[in-house]
Design a protein around this motif. Sequence first.
Motif, PDB file in Angstrom:
ATOM      1  N   GLU A   6       0.816  -1.224   0.027  1.00  0.00           N
ATOM      2  CA  GLU A   6       0.087   0.090   0.029  1.00  0.00           C
ATOM      3  C   GLU A   6       1.023   1.119   0.015  1.00  0.00           C
ATOM      4  O   GLU A   6       1.938   1.193   0.537  1.00  0.00           O
ATOM      5  CB  GLU A   6      -0.970  -0.008   1.309  1.00  0.00           C
ATOM      6  N   SER A   7       0.269   2.329  -0.547  1.00  0.00           N
ATOM      7  CA  SER A   7       1.132   3.531  -0.761  1.00  0.00           C
ATOM      8  C   SER A   7       0.294   4.652  -0.846  1.00  0.00           C
ATOM      9  O   SER A   7      -1.144   4.427  -1.154  1.00  0.00           O
ATOM     10  CB  SER A   7       2.275   3.436  -1.851  1.00  0.00           C
ATOM     11  N   LEU A  20      -4.705   6.726  -2.552  1.00  0.00           N
ATOM     12  CA  LEU A  20      -3.998   5.735  -1.893  1.00  0.00           C
ATOM     13  C   LEU A  20      -3.946   4.578  -3.067  1.00  0.00           C
ATOM     14  O   LEU A  20      -4.823   4.294  -4.045  1.00  0.00           O
ATOM     15  CB  LEU A  20      -4.792   5.065  -0.840  1.00  0.00           C
ATOM     16  N   THR A 117      -2.159   2.138   5.799  1.00  0.00           N
ATOM     17  CA  THR A 117      -1.432   3.428   5.457  1.00  0.00           C
ATOM     18  C   THR A 117      -1.916   4.540   6.223  1.00  0.00           C
ATOM     19  O   THR A 117      -3.284   4.859   6.208  1.00  0.00           O
ATOM     20  CB  THR A 117      -1.247   3.723   3.807  1.00  0.00           C
TER      21      THR A 117
END
Length: 123
Positions: A6-7, A20, A117
């Motif tokens: 995830e980022s 996201l 995140t």
Amino acid sequence: QVQLVESGGGLAEPGGSLRLSCSASGIFLSIETITWYRKPPGKERELVAAITSEGTTNYTDSVKGRFTISRDNAKNTGYLQMNSLKLEDTAVYYCVPRVRTKVSLTTYAFDKWGQGTQVTVSS
């Protein structure tokens, strides 16, 4: 083995935007529904949005009109575009794809949870 990255989280001001992403890699047959959850500080986890493999979406009422969920099936990636962010959107966001895999002659699906995140909306 399925890996999920995830980022895109971070700090945004009220009214701002964040996007996201979560990408799945490894050995599996397909990604079915992708769901985004969030857990605000001191509150219960809640479903934010979901998208089926065909592209059907649904959203929790509090984000309708502000968040957009999408996916790129070729990249096994899901996205959550968050606009008009509010203070109450502050939470840890989790991407949860339902992964279909095969063992011997049997296929089965399981939910793969990302590491989460952090999204912080603050002025």
